[in-house]
Design a protein around this motif. Structure first.
Motif, PDB file in Angstrom:
ATOM      1  N   SER A  52      -0.507   8.452   9.788  1.00  0.00           N
ATOM      2  CA  SER A  52      -1.096   7.786   8.627  1.00  0.00           C
ATOM      3  C   SER A  52      -0.044   7.319   7.630  1.00  0.00           C
ATOM      4  O   SER A  52       0.654   8.139   7.022  1.00  0.00           O
ATOM      5  CB  SER A  52      -2.087   8.733   7.934  1.00  0.00           C
ATOM      6  N   GLU A  53       0.059   6.013   7.460  1.00  0.00           N
ATOM      7  CA  GLU A  53       0.992   5.453   6.486  1.00  0.00           C
ATOM      8  C   GLU A  53       0.619   5.879   5.067  1.00  0.00           C
ATOM      9  O   GLU A  53       1.484   6.228   4.251  1.00  0.00           O
ATOM     10  CB  GLU A  53       0.986   3.920   6.585  1.00  0.00           C
ATOM     11  N   LEU A  54      -0.671   5.838   4.769  1.00  0.00           N
ATOM     12  CA  LEU A  54      -1.151   6.158   3.427  1.00  0.00           C
ATOM     13  C   LEU A  54      -0.877   7.610   3.065  1.00  0.00           C
ATOM     14  O   LEU A  54      -0.308   7.904   2.002  1.00  0.00           O
ATOM     15  CB  LEU A  54      -2.648   5.864   3.339  1.00  0.00           C
TER      16      LEU A  54
ATOM     17  N   ALA B 208       0.650   4.121  -2.776  1.00  0.00           N
ATOM     18  CA  ALA B 208       0.382   5.497  -2.367  1.00  0.00           C
ATOM     19  C   ALA B 208       1.472   6.437  -2.861  1.00  0.00           C
ATOM     20  O   ALA B 208       1.194   7.585  -3.235  1.00  0.00           O
ATOM     21  CB  ALA B 208       0.260   5.570  -0.840  1.00  0.00           C
TER      22      ALA B 208
ATOM     23  N   ASP C 191      -9.010  10.508   1.811  1.00  0.00           N
ATOM     24  CA  ASP C 191      -8.608   9.730   2.980  1.00  0.00           C
ATOM     25  C   ASP C 191      -8.187  10.624   4.147  1.00  0.00           C
ATOM     26  O   ASP C 191      -8.333  10.231   5.308  1.00  0.00           O
ATOM     27  CB  ASP C 191      -7.484   8.755   2.609  1.00  0.00           C
TER      28      ASP C 191
ATOM     29  N   VAL D  57      -7.569   1.151   3.931  1.00  0.00           N
ATOM     30  CA  VAL D  57      -7.825   2.221   4.897  1.00  0.00           C
ATOM     31  C   VAL D  57      -9.063   1.902   5.728  1.00  0.00           C
ATOM     32  O   VAL D  57      -9.078   2.068   6.955  1.00  0.00           O
ATOM     33  CB  VAL D  57      -8.005   3.573   4.185  1.00  0.00           C
TER      34      VAL D  57
ATOM     35  N   LEU E  59       0.831  -1.204   0.000  1.00  0.00           N
ATOM     36  CA  LEU E  59       0.000   0.000   0.000  1.00  0.00           C
ATOM     37  C   LEU E  59       0.867   1.256   0.000  1.00  0.00           C
ATOM     38  O   LEU E  59       0.527   2.258  -0.633  1.00  0.00           O
ATOM     39  CB  LEU E  59      -0.924   0.000   1.224  1.00  0.00           C
ATOM     40  N   GLY E  60       2.014   1.203   0.686  1.00  0.00           N
ATOM     41  CA  GLY E  60       2.922   2.339   0.681  1.00  0.00           C
ATOM     42  C   GLY E  60       3.468   2.627  -0.706  1.00  0.00           C
ATOM     43  O   GLY E  60       3.563   3.780  -1.135  1.00  0.00           O
TER      44      GLY E  60
END
Length: 402
Positions: free
Chosen positions: A240-242, A68, A162, A340, A64-65
């Motif tokens: 938040s990682e995203l 993103a 998000d 998320v 996901l990283g």
């Protein structure tokens, strides 16, 4: 046994995705998700001795990283200036529409689960409904090589969407949880503010490093290492990682200027590998028992969220007089929902107020996520094609199965 399953998922997912795209005209991500569902613990995963999916979390976070990061670097400052008003208006409309549709209907129905009364359950579901999954959107855009105003708007909306979702979810937890509003707001501010600060710093640092690396292979190592480090810091320091990874990509593009492609080309070569891993792992969370018992709730949640955000985003886009190809299709493009939403549901497990209901909500959201990812991927492709922004509609004549 996990290594065996990863190999099976990669190869079988590739076959499912390619055949589904070639023979049925559906996006490859749909095949990846369905293949993952087949290997869920309740099905073939149980036969292989895989009775849990916790081991997938680090790889899902990294995947996901990476996605993103690519989302953040997809739009330039110039594009955002031209479409900034449309992106903000459509995103706010989408978030408000999805929240109100889910909250009002579930609240009026009085649906309660375990220790949660109807309106509380409705608030939690509505907050989670505001988020969108960037992974499916990026996968569709790249498979069909989409380009144009709608594509740019979708990529810009994902990050803003998000961020708004995180704020709304934090406020809802303050209202229904044990914490007060004054206690919850600093946490939300840290989660968003730290993500922007650390993501921006990472973008500046990686651009300075990459300009000194001339070998393509070394740039790839530096970029992936930077993404993993940032995702790890976000996990350890609870921001938040995203959003951090999106900011990372955006600022890397900004600081890279005319030479910014060298910051993205190496990572883009890994795209399909990342997509196969991410979506097959998402399918592993399939829980047949929850789907059977709560099928009506999952379907209603999907329909309310979809209807609310389509109408809301269309209203927002029309309000700022956006072109029809954006206003009429942007809601379809934002249907997918994934990591998320599941992450928000998992956060409930640490709240005393949700001691009994957290696990059930996680399973409901996971099951509905599989539906939104699959149908949402098809809807996103339809919206892009209707707007004339896929390679095929632009005259590229690309094979659907590619």
């Amino acid at each position: 046994m996990e290594i065996l399953l990863i190999g099976l998922l990669l190869l079988a997912g590739l076959v499912f995705g390619t055949l589904g795209s070639h023979y049925f005209g559906v996006p490859r991500v749909v095949g990846y998700i369905l293949l993952g569902m087949l290997f869920a613990p309740d099905l073939l995963g149980g036969t292989l001795g895989m009775d849990a999916t916790d081991w997938t979390r680090p790889m899902v976070a990294v995947s996901l990283g990476i996605i993103a990061y690519l989302v953040g670097g997809s739009a330039t400052i110039g594009q955002l200036r031209r479409l900034g008003g449309t992106i903000v208006a459509a995103t706010v409309g989408k978030v408000v529409g999805a929240f109100l549709a889910v909250f009002l209907v579930f609240g009026l129905l009085g649906t309660a689960v375990l220790d949660l009364p109807g309106w509380t359950f409705a608030l939690v579901l509505a907050a989670i409904a505001t988020t969108t999954a960037p992974a499916a959107i990026v996968a569709i855009i790249h498979q069909y090589r989409a380009a144009g105003p709608l594509t740019t708007a979708l990529l810009g909306m994902v990050a803003l969407d998000d961020a708004l979702g995180l704020v709304i979810f934090s406020l809802v937890l303050a209202l229904v949880g044990t914490a007060g509003l004054a206690e919850a707001l600093p946490g939300a501010a840290w989660e968003i503010g730290a993500a922007i600060v650390f993501g921006g710093l990472a973008g500046w640092l990686i651009e300075r490093l990459i300009r000194r690396l001339h070998e393509h292979e070394l740039r790839l190592v530096a970029l992936i290492g930077g993404i993993i480090l940032l995702v790890g810091l976000a996990d350890a320091w609870h921001f938040s990682e995203l959003l951090a990874a999106m900011t990372f990509g955006f600022t890397a593009r900004f600081f890279g200027g005319a030479h910014s492609e060298r910051l993205f080309e190496p990572v883009e070569q890994l795209e399909e590998l990342v997509f196969v891993l991410f979506f097959t792992f998402a399918g592993l969370h399939f829980d047949l028992g929850v789907v059977v018992e709560y099928a009506w709730l999952i379907l209603l949640y999907f329909l309310l969220r979809a209807g609310g955000q389509i109408l809301g985003s269309m209203a927002g886009a029309h309000l700022v007089k956006a072109p029809p190809e954006i206003a009429h299709n942007v809601g379809l493009g934002m249907l997918p929902q994934g990591g998320v939403a599941i992450g928000m549901a998992l956060l409930l497990a640490g709240q005393e107020r949700f001691a009994q209901s957290a696990e059930l909500i996680v399973n409901i959201i996971t099951a509905s996520t599989l539906l939104t990812e699959s149908i949402g991927a098809v809807a996103a492709r339809y919206g892009l094609r209707r707007a004339g922004e896929t390679e095929r509609t632009l005259g590229g004549g690309v094979d659907e199965g590619r």
